[in-house]
Design an enzyme around this catalytic site. Structure first.
Site, mmCIF file in Angstrom:
data_model
loop_
_atom_site.group_PDB
_atom_site.id
_atom_site.type_symbol
_atom_site.label_atom_id
_atom_site.label_comp_id
_atom_site.label_asym_id
_atom_site.label_seq_id
_atom_site.Cartn_x
_atom_site.Cartn_y
_atom_site.Cartn_z
ATOM 1 N N CYS A 1 0.703 -1.245 -0.249
ATOM 2 C CA CYS A 1 -0.087 -0.064 0.130
ATOM 3 C C CYS A 1 0.845 1.250 -0.046
ATOM 4 O O CYS A 1 2.155 0.840 0.143
ATOM 5 C CB CYS A 1 -1.012 0.163 1.175
ATOM 6 N N SER B 1 -5.916 -4.279 -1.153
ATOM 7 C CA SER B 1 -6.353 -5.181 -0.185
ATOM 8 C C SER B 1 -5.814 -6.480 -0.153
ATOM 9 O O SER B 1 -5.971 -7.163 -1.344
ATOM 10 C CB SER B 1 -7.991 -5.367 -0.596
ATOM 11 N N ILE B 2 -5.238 -6.996 0.942
ATOM 12 C CA ILE B 2 -4.652 -8.412 1.237
ATOM 13 C C ILE B 2 -5.476 -9.117 2.257
ATOM 14 O O ILE B 2 -6.149 -10.252 2.258
ATOM 15 C CB ILE B 2 -3.259 -8.426 1.340
#
Length: 238
Positions: free
Chosen positions: A2, A57-58
């Site tokens: 990010c 998004s993980i």
């Protein structure tokens, strides 16, 4: 991966909220490759502080994992880049102490761990790679933190009447007054070693937070650059 950015207006006069939000949004857009899925912007302290985030998004793919994120009490706000590997264990400990969670992200665990244990005690318990910026709405204090070995970067500096930080150097070019000059010591490092050493960056007066570094900028005390300290040392850990 990010991306995080942020801006603090250090001027003595009234804050132009729209300008600060626009600059922060431009900074975040400059690093959108770090988080192509979503962008979040938040302003606090009557517009004097603005945090931005680009999201990849993980762990928690839902909107509950979006950033900037705020602690349950509302005291702390954070933008976070990285991963806390042992967050499930930390979450269990916090839940056993009565802490409730809205989502499933490691960022929320980070916030509530800081709320319960304090920043440095929480960092002592965390295993991971990360860089984050924490705003304390109560004490009017910004804290920049980098993981023990400096896997995730934070660049920062004073630019005009702003203090700014970012995951990548070039995002700071979006701040009015940015005039990059080469750092002679950094250029020497590149020529001799092939990389920039220590806390320097290739741009003069725009350092990197060192590994295991904490940088605290206290607006209540009128600081314009953060005080630095280390929360971990490899030598002491041996």
């Amino acid at each position: 991966m990010c991306g995080i950015v942020g801006l603090i207006d250090l001027g003595a006069g009234a804050v132009d909220r729209d300008e600060a939000a626009h600059i922060t949004r431009s900074m975040a857009t400059a690093i959108q490759h770090r988080g192509p899925e979503a962008q979040g912007i938040w302003s606090g302290d009557q517009g004097r502080v603005t945090l931005g985030h680009r999201r990849l998004s993980i762990i928690d793919l839902s909107p509950l994992g979006a950033q900037p994120m705020h602690s349950h009490s509302g005291r702390f706000s954070v933008v976070f880049n990285g991963e806390i590997y042992n967050f499930p264990e930390l979450r269990q400990i916090l839940e056993s102490n009565g802490v409730g969670f809205r989502g499933r992200s490691d960022t929320e665990v980070l916030l509530e761990a800081i709320e319960v244990w304090g920043l440095e005690s929480a960092l002592d318990r965390m295993i991971g790679m990360f860089a984050f910026a924490l705003w304390d709405n109560q004490d009017r204090r910004l804290t920049l933190v980098r993981d023990r070995f400096g896997k995730k970067p934070i660049y920062y500096g004073r630019i005009g009447h702003y203090f700014a930080f970012s995951s990548e150097l070039h995002a700071l070019a979006e701040v009015p007054g940015y005039r990059p000059l080469l750092d002679a010591a950094a250029v020497s490092d590149v020529v001799m070693r092939g990389f920039v050493c220590g806390s320097h960056s290739i741009v003069r007066d725009i350092p990197r937070l060192p590994p295991a570094g904490i940088g605290t900028l206290d607006l209540a005390r009128g600081q314009v650059m953060p005080e630095l300290r280390r929360y971990w040392s490899a030598n002491e850990a041996l």
